[in-house]
Design a protein around this motif. Structure first.
Motif, short mmCIF file in Angstrom:
data_model
loop_
_atom_site.label_atom_id
_atom_site.label_comp_id
_atom_site.label_asym_id
_atom_site.label_seq_id
_atom_site.Cartn_x
_atom_site.Cartn_y
_atom_site.Cartn_z
N ASP A 99 0.63 -1.17 -0.03
CA ASP A 99 -0.08 0.17 0.02
C ASP A 99 0.76 1.16 0.01
OD1 ASP A 99 0.87 -0.26 2.46
OD2 ASP A 99 -0.76 0.23 3.74
N ASN A 100 2.04 1.24 -0.45
CA ASN A 100 2.89 2.25 -0.46
C ASN A 100 2.38 3.57 -1.40
OD1 ASN A 100 4.42 2.75 -3.38
ND2 ASN A 100 4.16 0.76 -3.22
N GLU A 101 2.65 4.74 -1.05
CA GLU A 101 2.10 5.85 -1.73
C GLU A 101 3.22 6.66 -1.96
OE1 GLU A 101 -0.42 7.87 0.98
OE2 GLU A 101 -1.97 6.56 0.68
N LEU A 102 4.20 6.29 -3.20
CA LEU A 102 5.31 6.85 -3.73
C LEU A 102 5.26 7.49 -4.96
CD1 LEU A 102 7.66 4.45 -2.15
CD2 LEU A 102 7.80 6.62 -1.42
N LEU A 103 4.33 8.45 -5.36
CA LEU A 103 4.04 8.93 -6.57
C LEU A 103 5.33 9.64 -7.11
CD1 LEU A 103 0.49 10.70 -6.28
CD2 LEU A 103 1.16 8.21 -7.04
N GLY A 104 5.51 9.42 -8.45
CA GLY A 104 6.81 10.23 -8.76
C GLY A 104 7.92 9.35 -9.12
N LEU A 105 7.94 8.10 -8.45
CA LEU A 105 9.05 7.09 -8.78
C LEU A 105 9.38 6.72 -10.34
CD1 LEU A 105 8.48 4.05 -6.23
CD2 LEU A 105 10.10 5.88 -5.87
N ASN A 106 10.63 6.79 -10.46
CA ASN A 106 11.03 6.60 -11.90
C ASN A 106 12.38 6.31 -11.90
OD1 ASN A 106 11.03 6.64 -14.87
ND2 ASN A 106 10.21 8.83 -15.10
N SER A 108 16.27 6.65 -12.01
CA SER A 108 16.73 7.67 -11.23
C SER A 108 17.51 8.63 -12.31
CB SER A 108 18.00 6.98 -10.13
OG SER A 108 18.93 6.30 -11.10
N LYS A 109 18.03 8.12 -13.16
CA LYS A 109 18.47 8.89 -14.29
C LYS A 109 17.40 10.16 -14.95
CE LYS A 109 19.87 5.22 -16.97
NZ LYS A 109 19.61 4.49 -15.88
N GLN A 110 16.34 9.86 -14.60
CA GLN A 110 15.40 10.75 -15.30
C GLN A 110 14.90 11.85 -14.21
OE1 GLN A 110 14.42 10.57 -18.56
NE2 GLN A 110 15.81 8.71 -18.72
N LEU A 111 15.45 11.59 -13.19
CA LEU A 111 15.12 12.69 -11.88
C LEU A 111 16.49 13.63 -11.61
CD1 LEU A 111 13.56 9.88 -9.59
CD2 LEU A 111 12.17 11.48 -11.16
N SER A 112 15.89 14.87 -11.22
CA SER A 112 16.87 15.77 -10.68
C SER A 112 17.51 15.22 -9.41
CB SER A 112 16.16 17.33 -10.52
OG SER A 112 15.36 17.10 -9.43
N GLY A 113 18.87 15.86 -9.21
CA GLY A 113 19.33 15.49 -7.92
C GLY A 113 18.21 15.60 -6.77
N LYS A 114 17.84 16.90 -6.93
CA LYS A 114 16.77 17.31 -5.60
C LYS A 114 15.72 16.40 -5.35
CE LYS A 114 13.87 21.07 -3.95
NZ LYS A 114 13.53 22.57 -4.43
N LYS A 115 15.12 15.80 -6.65
CA LYS A 115 13.75 15.09 -6.54
C LYS A 115 14.53 13.82 -6.16
CE LYS A 115 9.57 14.18 -7.28
NZ LYS A 115 8.49 14.91 -6.42
N ARG A 116 15.86 13.09 -6.53
CA ARG A 116 16.04 11.89 -6.02
C ARG A 116 16.16 11.80 -4.55
NH1 ARG A 116 19.41 12.03 -10.65
NH2 ARG A 116 21.26 12.85 -9.37
N LEU A 117 16.73 12.98 -3.84
CA LEU A 117 16.82 12.85 -2.63
C LEU A 117 15.66 13.08 -1.77
CD1 LEU A 117 19.96 15.66 -2.29
CD2 LEU A 117 20.16 13.31 -1.63
N GLU A 118 14.71 13.63 -2.35
CA GLU A 118 13.26 14.01 -1.74
C GLU A 118 12.65 12.51 -1.73
OE1 GLU A 118 8.84 15.41 -3.33
OE2 GLU A 118 10.75 16.89 -3.49
N LEU A 119 12.65 11.75 -2.92
CA LEU A 119 12.19 10.49 -3.12
C LEU A 119 12.98 9.26 -2.13
CD1 LEU A 119 11.36 10.21 -6.71
CD2 LEU A 119 9.45 10.01 -4.79
N ALA A 120 14.21 9.61 -2.09
CA ALA A 120 14.99 8.66 -1.32
C ALA A 120 14.28 8.61 0.16
CB ALA A 120 16.48 8.87 -1.53
N GLU A 121 14.24 9.85 0.67
CA GLU A 121 13.86 10.01 1.88
C GLU A 121 12.58 9.39 2.26
OE1 GLU A 121 12.95 13.61 5.30
OE2 GLU A 121 14.10 14.12 3.33
N LYS A 122 11.50 9.27 1.26
CA LYS A 122 10.14 8.76 1.47
C LYS A 122 10.27 7.38 1.25
CE LYS A 122 7.70 12.75 -0.42
NZ LYS A 122 6.68 13.18 -1.58
N ILE A 123 11.33 6.90 0.29
CA ILE A 123 11.52 5.38 0.14
C ILE A 123 11.96 4.64 1.58
CG2 ILE A 123 12.57 3.56 -1.05
CD1 ILE A 123 12.81 5.55 -3.35
N GLN A 124 12.91 5.35 2.34
CA GLN A 124 13.45 4.86 3.37
C GLN A 124 12.39 4.97 4.40
OE1 GLN A 124 16.79 7.64 3.68
NE2 GLN A 124 18.21 6.40 2.35
#
Length: 255
Positions: A99-106, A108-124
């Protein structure tokens, strides 16, 4: 009757989730340019949210199939760092809750550094388990980068504190008793693999930033070990380091 201030309307629209909202319909009669601009911004935001929801749903195709077949702990696996001239290859294995809610996953090469960090925190925050596998430049030179990538992936799975019952792997198969599926371009087709791609990329980038402190002449904090102009200039002026891949060109010529 005094009209609502545009600043108040802006705050109100943050909570709106549909263009059919009566409040939105009422605002369409407000001729003020600022209000109409806010409505355009709302339409753009909702369109983006709808796109992300559809993308998220489509990237759960493999996961839905696994859940349907009775698997529950799906480990998405991906690696980063095949191409750099220096540093390890790093793999990540990520088990997400159903039931994860991680909209925006893609990928990593398609994401900005800022977005990667934001998503990495949510994934963790949301992941059931995360495992990291790291293989040094020395081992890469001994076994080649393809085999080193496999070793890193196996290590990542072994370092999960929850045993997966199914593996979703980006473009590779592993020698293991666990059931698995090899997915070409999996980091753009599976949320589990995309999550692993992001975790691995963020981990390796941070690692290379740490290496930069020890080897400041190669701009590892900017290029993550790839052969940029700054990196090649560092090589020509200072030679190689202990983390350079000696089996790679142009490192060979500095031996």
């Amino acid at each position: 009757m005094e009209r609502e201030a545009i600043s108040a309307i802006k705050n109100h629209l943050v909570e709106v989730s549909s263009l059919t909202d009566p409040y939105v319909q009422q605002l369409r009669f407000d001729e003020r340019k600022g209000v109409q601009q806010l409505l355009k911004q709302l339409e753009k935001r909702l369109a983006k949210e709808q796109f992300l929801k559809e993308q998220f749903y489509n990237m759960q195709t493999f996961e839905r199939s696994c859940y349907k077949n009775g698997y529950h702990y799906l480990a998405g696996i991906d690696e980063v760092g095949r191409g750099p001239l220096a540093g390890p290859v790093v793999a990540a294995a990520v088990i997400l809750p159903e039931d994860n809610e991680l909209l925006g996953l893609n990928d990593s090469k398609q994401l900005s550094g800022k977005k990667r960090l934001e998503l990495a925190e949510k994934i963790q925050q949301q992941a059931v388990a995360i495992g990291i596998g790291e293989v040094s430049a020395e081992t890469i030179d001994k076994v080649n980068i393809y085999q080193a990538s496999k070793i890193a992936m196996k290590k990542a799975v072994e370092n999960l504190f929850v045993t997966p019952d199914y593996l979703l792997i980006d473009a590779m198969s592993l020698e293991t008793q666990l059931p698995q599926e090899k997915i070409i371009k999996g980091d753009a087709r599976s949320i589990s693999i995309a999550a692993a791609s992001i975790i691995a990329k963020v981990y390796r980038d941070q690692l290379m930033t740490e290496y930069h402190k020890h080897y400041p002449y190669y701009a590892f904090d900017k290029n993550a070990g790839y052969g940029t102009k700054a990196h090649l200039t560092g090589l020509s002026e200072y030679g190689i380091t202990s983390i350079h891949r000696k089996s790679y060109a142009p490192i060979k010529k500095y031996l």
